[in-house]
Motif scaffolding. Structure first.
Motif, PDB file in Angstrom:
ATOM      1  N   MET A 121       0.834  -1.185   0.000  1.00 32.76           N
ATOM      2  CA  MET A 121       0.000   0.000   0.000  1.00 32.76           C
ATOM      3  C   MET A 121       0.878   1.247   0.000  1.00 32.76           C
ATOM      4  SD  MET A 121      -1.241   0.759   3.866  1.00 32.76           S
ATOM      5  CE  MET A 121      -1.657   2.373   3.248  1.00 32.76           C
ATOM      6  N   LYS A 122       0.283   2.355  -0.425  1.00 34.28           N
ATOM      7  CA  LYS A 122       1.062   3.589  -0.462  1.00 34.28           C
ATOM      8  C   LYS A 122       0.143   4.812  -0.457  1.00 34.28           C
ATOM      9  CE  LYS A 122       1.458   3.717  -5.518  1.00 34.28           C
ATOM     10  NZ  LYS A 122       2.406   3.756  -6.668  1.00 34.28           N
ATOM     11  N   ILE A 123       0.753   5.943  -0.179  1.00 33.73           N
ATOM     12  CA  ILE A 123       0.084   7.236  -0.307  1.00 33.73           C
ATOM     13  C   ILE A 123       0.262   7.692  -1.756  1.00 33.73           C
ATOM     14  CG2 ILE A 123       0.175   9.662   0.372  1.00 33.73           C
ATOM     15  CD1 ILE A 123       1.182   8.666   3.130  1.00 33.73           C
ATOM     16  N   VAL A 124      -0.830   8.031  -2.419  1.00 35.90           N
ATOM     17  CA  VAL A 124      -0.737   8.407  -3.826  1.00 35.90           C
ATOM     18  C   VAL A 124      -0.769   9.926  -4.022  1.00 35.90           C
ATOM     19  CG1 VAL A 124      -1.709   6.235  -4.627  1.00 35.90           C
ATOM     20  CG2 VAL A 124      -3.247   8.158  -4.167  1.00 35.90           C
ATOM     21  N   ASP A 125      -1.289  10.663  -3.031  1.00 33.32           N
ATOM     22  CA  ASP A 125      -1.319  12.114  -3.171  1.00 33.32           C
ATOM     23  C   ASP A 125      -1.640  12.748  -1.821  1.00 33.32           C
ATOM     24  OD1 ASP A 125      -1.131  14.570  -4.373  1.00 33.32           O
ATOM     25  OD2 ASP A 125      -3.004  14.418  -5.522  1.00 33.32           O
ATOM     26  N   ILE A 126      -1.208  13.975  -1.642  1.00 39.06           N
ATOM     27  CA  ILE A 126      -1.563  14.774  -0.459  1.00 39.06           C
ATOM     28  C   ILE A 126      -1.979  16.148  -0.958  1.00 39.06           C
ATOM     29  CG2 ILE A 126      -0.821  15.757   1.744  1.00 39.06           C
ATOM     30  CD1 ILE A 126       1.285  13.565   1.927  1.00 39.06           C
ATOM     31  N   LYS A 127      -3.162  16.573  -0.578  1.00 35.93           N
ATOM     32  CA  LYS A 127      -3.682  17.866  -1.012  1.00 35.93           C
ATOM     33  C   LYS A 127      -3.954  18.751   0.199  1.00 35.93           C
ATOM     34  CE  LYS A 127      -5.727  16.078  -5.273  1.00 35.93           C
ATOM     35  NZ  LYS A 127      -6.943  16.059  -6.137  1.00 35.93           N
ATOM     36  N   GLU A 128      -3.849  20.068  -0.023  1.00 35.30           N
ATOM     37  CA  GLU A 128      -4.068  21.029   1.055  1.00 35.30           C
ATOM     38  C   GLU A 128      -4.832  22.223   0.536  1.00 35.30           C
ATOM     39  OE1 GLU A 128      -2.924  24.751   3.407  1.00 35.30           O
ATOM     40  OE2 GLU A 128      -2.510  24.216   1.319  1.00 35.30           O
ATOM     41  N   LYS A 129      -5.688  22.767   1.381  1.00 37.35           N
ATOM     42  CA  LYS A 129      -6.484  23.944   1.019  1.00 37.35           C
ATOM     43  C   LYS A 129      -6.576  24.856   2.223  1.00 37.35           C
ATOM     44  CE  LYS A 129     -11.110  25.126  -0.773  1.00 37.35           C
ATOM     45  NZ  LYS A 129     -12.415  24.543  -1.223  1.00 37.35           N
ATOM     46  N   VAL A 130      -6.426  26.157   1.996  1.00 37.36           N
ATOM     47  CA  VAL A 130      -6.588  27.152   3.055  1.00 37.36           C
ATOM     48  C   VAL A 130      -8.037  27.629   3.042  1.00 37.36           C
ATOM     49  CG1 VAL A 130      -5.882  29.395   3.941  1.00 37.36           C
ATOM     50  CG2 VAL A 130      -4.190  27.863   2.911  1.00 37.36           C
ATOM     51  N   VAL A 131      -8.673  27.588   4.202  1.00 42.60           N
ATOM     52  CA  VAL A 131     -10.068  28.016   4.296  1.00 42.60           C
ATOM     53  C   VAL A 131     -10.202  29.048   5.415  1.00 42.60           C
ATOM     54  CG1 VAL A 131     -10.943  25.840   3.410  1.00 42.60           C
ATOM     55  CG2 VAL A 131     -10.675  26.140   5.859  1.00 42.60           C
ATOM     56  N   PRO A 132     -11.113  29.997   5.273  1.00 46.70           N
ATOM     57  CA  PRO A 132     -11.308  30.996   6.331  1.00 46.70           C
ATOM     58  C   PRO A 132     -12.160  30.451   7.455  1.00 46.70           C
ATOM     59  CG  PRO A 132     -12.809  31.426   4.519  1.00 46.70           C
ATOM     60  CD  PRO A 132     -11.951  30.255   4.093  1.00 46.70           C
ATOM     61  N   ILE A 133     -11.845  30.842   8.682  1.00 48.11           N
ATOM     62  CA  ILE A 133     -12.741  30.587   9.811  1.00 48.11           C
ATOM     63  C   ILE A 133     -13.015  31.919  10.505  1.00 48.11           C
ATOM     64  CG2 ILE A 133     -12.145  28.176  10.181  1.00 48.11           C
ATOM     65  CD1 ILE A 133     -10.272  29.025  12.394  1.00 48.11           C
ATOM     66  N   LYS A 134     -13.064  32.968   9.678  1.00 49.75           N
ATOM     67  CA  LYS A 134     -13.185  34.320  10.214  1.00 49.75           C
ATOM     68  C   LYS A 134     -14.509  34.513  10.939  1.00 49.75           C
ATOM     69  CE  LYS A 134     -14.775  36.066   5.724  1.00 49.75           C
ATOM     70  NZ  LYS A 134     -14.478  36.987   4.622  1.00 49.75           N
ATOM     71  N   SER A 135     -14.477  35.375  11.938  1.00 49.44           N
ATOM     72  CA  SER A 135     -15.646  35.653  12.754  1.00 49.44           C
ATOM     73  C   SER A 135     -15.458  37.018  13.395  1.00 49.44           C
ATOM     74  CB  SER A 135     -15.810  34.571  13.829  1.00 49.44           C
ATOM     75  OG  SER A 135     -16.839  34.904  14.730  1.00 49.44           O
ATOM     76  N   SER A 136     -16.549  37.618  13.814  1.00 48.82           N
ATOM     77  CA  SER A 136     -16.477  38.927  14.469  1.00 48.82           C
ATOM     78  C   SER A 136     -16.125  38.824  15.939  1.00 48.82           C
ATOM     79  CB  SER A 136     -17.823  39.649  14.325  1.00 48.82           C
ATOM     80  OG  SER A 136     -18.862  38.922  14.976  1.00 48.82           O
ATOM     81  N   ILE A 137     -15.966  37.615  16.449  1.00 47.60           N
ATOM     82  CA  ILE A 137     -15.676  37.431  17.869  1.00 47.60           C
ATOM     83  C   ILE A 137     -14.216  37.738  18.175  1.00 47.60           C
ATOM     84  CG2 ILE A 137     -17.492  35.707  18.142  1.00 47.60           C
ATOM     85  CD1 ILE A 137     -15.355  33.544  18.050  1.00 47.60           C
ATOM     86  N   SER A 138     -13.929  38.002  19.462  1.00 51.01           N
ATOM     87  CA  SER A 138     -12.552  38.216  19.903  1.00 51.01           C
ATOM     88  C   SER A 138     -12.420  37.762  21.344  1.00 51.01           C
ATOM     89  CB  SER A 138     -12.166  39.693  19.776  1.00 51.01           C
ATOM     90  OG  SER A 138     -12.970  40.497  20.618  1.00 51.01           O
ATOM     91  N   ASN A 139     -11.173  37.465  21.737  1.00 50.77           N
ATOM     92  CA  ASN A 139     -10.881  37.249  23.147  1.00 50.77           C
ATOM     93  C   ASN A 139     -10.038  38.424  23.632  1.00 50.77           C
ATOM     94  OD1 ASN A 139      -8.098  36.662  22.489  1.00 50.77           O
ATOM     95  ND2 ASN A 139      -8.645  34.530  22.095  1.00 50.77           N
ATOM     96  N   ALA A 140      -9.422  38.299  24.781  1.00 47.96           N
ATOM     97  CA  ALA A 140      -8.680  39.429  25.342  1.00 47.96           C
ATOM     98  C   ALA A 140      -7.406  39.735  24.564  1.00 47.96           C
ATOM     99  CB  ALA A 140      -8.341  39.156  26.811  1.00 47.96           C
ATOM    100  N   TYR A 141      -6.992  38.830  23.675  1.00 48.40           N
ATOM    101  CA  TYR A 141      -5.729  39.011  22.966  1.00 48.40           C
ATOM    102  C   TYR A 141      -5.889  39.223  21.464  1.00 48.40           C
ATOM    103  CZ  TYR A 141      -0.876  38.911  24.522  1.00 48.40           C
ATOM    104  OH  TYR A 141       0.382  39.272  24.938  1.00 48.40           O
ATOM    105  N   ILE A 142      -6.766  38.457  20.822  1.00 45.79           N
ATOM    106  CA  ILE A 142      -6.874  38.506  19.362  1.00 45.79           C
ATOM    107  C   ILE A 142      -8.333  38.547  18.931  1.00 45.79           C
ATOM    108  CG2 ILE A 142      -4.721  37.217  19.038  1.00 45.79           C
ATOM    109  CD1 ILE A 142      -6.443  34.770  18.329  1.00 45.79           C
ATOM    110  N   ASP A 143      -8.550  39.030  17.701  1.00 49.13           N
ATOM    111  CA  ASP A 143      -9.853  38.830  17.077  1.00 49.13           C
ATOM    112  C   ASP A 143      -9.680  37.803  15.964  1.00 49.13           C
ATOM    113  OD1 ASP A 143      -9.686  39.986  14.295  1.00 49.13           O
ATOM    114  OD2 ASP A 143      -9.178  41.815  15.408  1.00 49.13           O
TER     115      ASP A 143
END
Length: 387
Positions: free
Chosen positions: A1-23
């Motif tokens: 058996m083997k790995i035939v491919d590896i794919k990656e995608k960047v997706v947003p998880i943006k939100s209007s929420i924030s904590n004490a350090y970051i939004d």
């Protein structure tokens, strides 16, 4: 058996929420798909993974270093001795080839993202839920079939006053959670009003945890501790910088109730330093290491082995992240529970569709792998990466 491919995608998880350090308005995540040549039940086995919220997509690191190392390796280097499945430990060693010790930063997030996909594939190839596979390999074969979860919310948000905060927490209780968490750290006066508003909604202080997200210096952390202690809260989380072990150790002298930290420690070595020098107490405090941010499950198992040597129970671990990977680890390796983000950081947050939270616990689905296939909105995204 083997790995035939590896794919990656960047997706947003943006939100209007924030904590004490970051939004979170520009927050992203990497999603990966490891495609194998194995077929199970008439379908190609694909392992999926992603990084937890709070850290940005490590896309550059994945494509520049870690994915090429695995793609270019001979399959004999990463399968088990029988040649029947992937070996997560061998793969981890390949990913970390030519990486110097220390400097655990964002590379631990990249490796953790791939590691999640590897374990998803491994469990699917064995046609087992990951929690059962982990219990079979590292436990007694009897996993927890339900896991304690708490609702993490109470973020700062434009237009969100005390009434809205109360409505949010009331909703979590109505959804079946027995413990809720809220953010603190903007100002002591404001936060005390917010905490007391939530305490009007929850049964008692033991139903509320607070999280400062590392905002405080020692003086401020102690000021908060003195005001928080009478509430008898579920925990007081990450008061100071996660690597300031001296601050954490000193704070324990001023706060007798439970504290929690560890979500921003990304290696066994950092976790060990917390145990050695952070003053954490085995009988009441909680550890929040998140495998998806800290080199994955391979490293998490090393952390659990270290904790055992220092006399800590795995039940004192309640991981950060609110995702199904940590839920499987909690069930399979006997942790104390898992974080949950109801309605936040979708589609990554939350667990299997149509599995309710009941009295603060969620049941484990009988689905091979991590169980992503039982979460329809997430699977739409994951399939888009594999395709």
């Amino acid at each position: 058996m083997k790995i035939v491919d590896i794919k990656e995608k960047v997706v947003p998880i943006k939100s209007s929420i924030s904590n004490a350090y970051i939004d979170f308005s520009r927050m992203t995540a990497s999603v990966v798909a490891i495609i194998t040549d194995v077929e199970k039940n008439g379908k190609r086995v694909v392992g999926y993974g992603f990084n937890s919220n709070g850290r940005y997509a490590p896309s550059g690191l994945l494509h520049d270093r870690f994915i090429p190392r695995l793609v270019e390796a001979d399959s004999k280097e990463y399968v088990n001795d029988e040649g029947s499945n992937l070996d997560p430990y061998k793969i981890w060693d390949i990913l970390m080839t030519d990486e110097k010790p220390g400097g655990h930063g964002e590379r631990s997030v990249a490796v953790g993202t791939l590691d999640m996909a590897v374990w998803d594939a491994v469990a699917k190839i064995e046609d087992k839920p990951l929690y059962q596979l982990l219990s079979d390999r590292y436990g007694d074969g009897k996993p927890d079939h339900k896991v304690f979860v708490y609702a993490a919310g109470g973020y700062y948000q434009p237009g969100k006053g005390l009434a809205e905060l109360q409505d949010e927490m009331r909703g979590y209780l109505n959804d079946g959670y027995s413990v809720v968490k809220m953010k603190i750290g903007n100002s002591l006066e404001e936060d005390l009003h917010r905490i007391e508003a939530v305490l009007e909604i929850v049964p008692n202080g033991r139903s509320l945890a607070v999280d400062a997200n590392g905002r405080f210096d020692l003086e401020t952390a102690i000021q908060y501790a003195e005001k928080l202690e009478p509430y008898n809260l579920f925990w007081y989380e990450e008061a100071g910088d996660p690597l300031d072990y001296e601050l954490q150790a000193e704070l324990t002298k001023h706060y007798k109730n439970a504290m929690a930290t560890g979500e921003n420690l990304f290696s066994m070595q950092d976790a060990r330093n917390l145990i050695r020098y952070g003053g954490m107490r085995q009988d009441r405090d909680y550890l929040q290491f998140d495998c998806a941010l800290s080199y994955g499950l391979v490293e998490y198992i090393r952390i659990l082995d270290m904790l055992k040597k220092y006399g800590w129970s795995s039940r004192r671990c309640i991981p950060h992240g609110g995702h199904q990977m940590s839920l499987n680890i909690a069930a399979g390796l006997g942790l104390g529970g898992n974080e949950s983000y109801p309605g936040v950081f979708e589609p990554f947050g939350g667990f299997a569709d149509d599995v309710p939270v009941e009295s603060g616990y969620v049941r484990m689905p009988d689905v091979p792998g991590v169980g992503f296939e039982a979460k329809s909105d997430l699977m739409k995204l994951l399939h888009s990466v594999a395709e």
